[in-house]
Write an enzyme that holds these catalytic residues in place. Structure first.
Site, PDB file in Angstrom:
ATOM      1  N   LYS A  38       2.046  -3.490   7.199  1.00  0.00           N
ATOM      2  CA  LYS A  38       2.337  -3.656   5.768  1.00  0.00           C
ATOM      3  C   LYS A  38       3.793  -3.266   5.478  1.00  0.00           C
ATOM      4  CE  LYS A  38      -0.045  -4.759   2.871  1.00  0.00           C
ATOM      5  NZ  LYS A  38      -0.378  -6.104   2.346  1.00  0.00           N
ATOM      6  N   TYR A  49      -1.965  -0.615  10.897  1.00  0.00           N
ATOM      7  CA  TYR A  49      -2.121  -1.296   9.591  1.00  0.00           C
ATOM      8  C   TYR A  49      -0.929  -0.977   8.702  1.00  0.00           C
ATOM      9  CZ  TYR A  49      -3.470  -1.707   4.667  1.00  0.00           C
ATOM     10  OH  TYR A  49      -3.467  -1.975   3.313  1.00  0.00           O
ATOM     11  N   THR A 104       0.821  -1.213   0.000  1.00  0.00           N
ATOM     12  CA  THR A 104       0.000   0.000   0.000  1.00  0.00           C
ATOM     13  C   THR A 104       0.858   1.268   0.000  1.00  0.00           C
ATOM     14  OG1 THR A 104      -1.478   1.276   1.428  1.00  0.00           O
ATOM     15  CG2 THR A 104      -0.128  -0.332   2.524  1.00  0.00           C
ATOM     16  N   ASP A 105       0.257   2.366  -0.457  1.00  0.00           N
ATOM     17  CA  ASP A 105       0.935   3.669  -0.373  1.00  0.00           C
ATOM     18  C   ASP A 105       1.049   4.141   1.077  1.00  0.00           C
ATOM     19  OD1 ASP A 105      -1.783   4.190  -0.007  1.00  0.00           O
ATOM     20  OD2 ASP A 105      -1.914   5.739  -1.560  1.00  0.00           O
ATOM     21  N   GLU A 106       0.256   3.522   1.976  1.00  0.00           N
ATOM     22  CA  GLU A 106       0.255   3.998   3.365  1.00  0.00           C
ATOM     23  C   GLU A 106       1.580   3.750   4.083  1.00  0.00           C
ATOM     24  OE1 GLU A 106      -3.309   3.473   5.637  1.00  0.00           O
ATOM     25  OE2 GLU A 106      -4.504   3.149   3.840  1.00  0.00           O
TER      26      GLU A 106
END
Ligand code: NAD
Length: 336
Positions: A162, A158, A132-134
């Site tokens: 990741k 989260y 993810t970009d997060e």
């Protein structure tokens, strides 16, 4: 080619199963623990009945089971999407995120390593990890979008889980020579997303006349990518021999949460003449609530590396994909 896919009963995984089934001859084994986030309706009967598709209910944390599957199925590629994915849940119950996202990835990496060491397969095995970009944290309004070399600064449990899994994959590549690719993609939207996520929740609340909670001002910016465009991008990568590479996949489509909500309201104004609960306008249901802790202001990705290497672009406009998405939820709300 034989594809072992994790998390294929989820939102993006099932879209990838449909993409691979209808647009390739690959054989697919889908493993998923059927958590609350899965949806078995997302795989059409035609696929379930086919010899090219099979499914096993497995928790990826169970390394013995995963090794057994590698031994029996002998995959050419592993495409890893299984994860706990809802940021709000990671704030209230982070432990399952560490289990599934970190230890689950570790278990798949160890099984892949043994599979390679035992020379149990003949082809160019590859571990495709979907992230993810997060992991990059957030951006201010005037900063350039994240590139593949941006530092990792995850904000939520989260995002941290990741980020950990990305680091594990890279280190298994560097230390053990495990061939891998990692893709970090932006926020996806489209059919079959779980009702807890922002866009489905907004649509489903509006059509049943419930309030639509917006965190804080609603000025948080996300780069919205239609899930079917994401699945096509992953399909391109799966069919390629690139290894030890990382790619950002985004739509260059930055919108604030409040803009998205108003767009959904305006689509429903056109589509639904009879409004629920005698409301005058759908937008009357928008309610601002206290912001969530650690809420990132802006995510934006620079996808030019992926676009240039693979000549990939999003297929249709954001407005058309959103219209299709809203129409889909209107027709399928009962199966979610
Ligand atoms: P999802 O929550 O819709 O689906 C996840 C699937 O994984 C579910 O079917 C669930 O049952 C399965 N799963 C979870 N833990 C498991 C375990 N321990 N063992 C086996 N199966 C397990 O998620 P999604 O939105 O489809 O996301 C897929 C991947 O893409 C995730 O890795 C996520 O981090 C990443 N991603 C998602 C988005 C997005 O906007 N949805 C954006 C960027 C990256």
């Amino acid at each position: 080619m034989k594809i072992l896919l994790t998390g294929g009963m989820g939102f993006i995984g099932s879209s990838l199963v449909r993409e691979l089934f209808y647009n390739s001859n690959h054989e697919i084994l889908n493993i998923d623990n059927l958590s609350y986030a899965s949806n078995t309706y997302s795989i059409p009967k035609e696929i379930k009945d086919s010899d090219r598709y099979s499914f096993l209910k497995i928790n990826i944390v169970d390394q013995n089971k995963v090794e057994e599957i590698f031994h029996q199925f002998r995959p050419d590629k592993l495409v890893h999407l299984a994860a706990e994915t809802h940021v709000d849940n990671s704030i209230s119950s982070p432990d399952i995120f560490l289990q599934s996202n970190v230890l689950g990835t570790f278990s798949l990496l160890e099984a892949s390593k043994k599979y390679l060491i035992n020379k149990n397969h003949s082809g160019d095995f590859m571990f495709h990890h979907i992230s993810t970009d997060e992991v990059y944290g957030d951006l201010s309004i005037d900063q350039n979008p994240f590139t593949e070399s941006s530092p990792y600064m995850p904000s939520s449990p989260y995002a941290a889980s990741k980020a950990s899994s990305d680091h594990l994959v890279r280190s298994w590549g560097r230390t053990f020579g495990l061939p891998f690719t990692i893709t970090n993609c932006s926020n996806n939207f489209g059919p079959f997303q779980h009702r807890e996520k922002f866009i489905p929740k907004t649509i489903l609340n509006l059509i049943s006349g419930k309030k639509v909670p917006i965190y804080g001002s609603g000025n948080q910016i996300r780069d919205w990518l239609f899930v079917e465009d994401h699945a096509k991008a992953l399909h391109i990568l799966i069919d390629n021999k690139k290894k030890y590479d990382t790619y950002n996949i985004g739509a260059k489509n930055e919108r604030t949460n409040i803009e998205i909500t108003k767009l959904v309201c305006s689509i429903l104004e056109d589509k639904m003449v009879d409004k629920p609960n005698n409301i005058k306008k759908y937008s009357d249901l928008i309610t601002h609530v206290e912001d969530r802790p650690g809420h990132d202001l802006r995510y934006a990705l620079d996808p030019s590396r992926f676009e240039n290497e693979f000549t990939w672009q999003t297929d249709v406009s954001f407005e058309k994909s959103m219209l299709h998405t809203v129409e889909w939820y209107l027709e399928n709300a009962k199966n979610l």
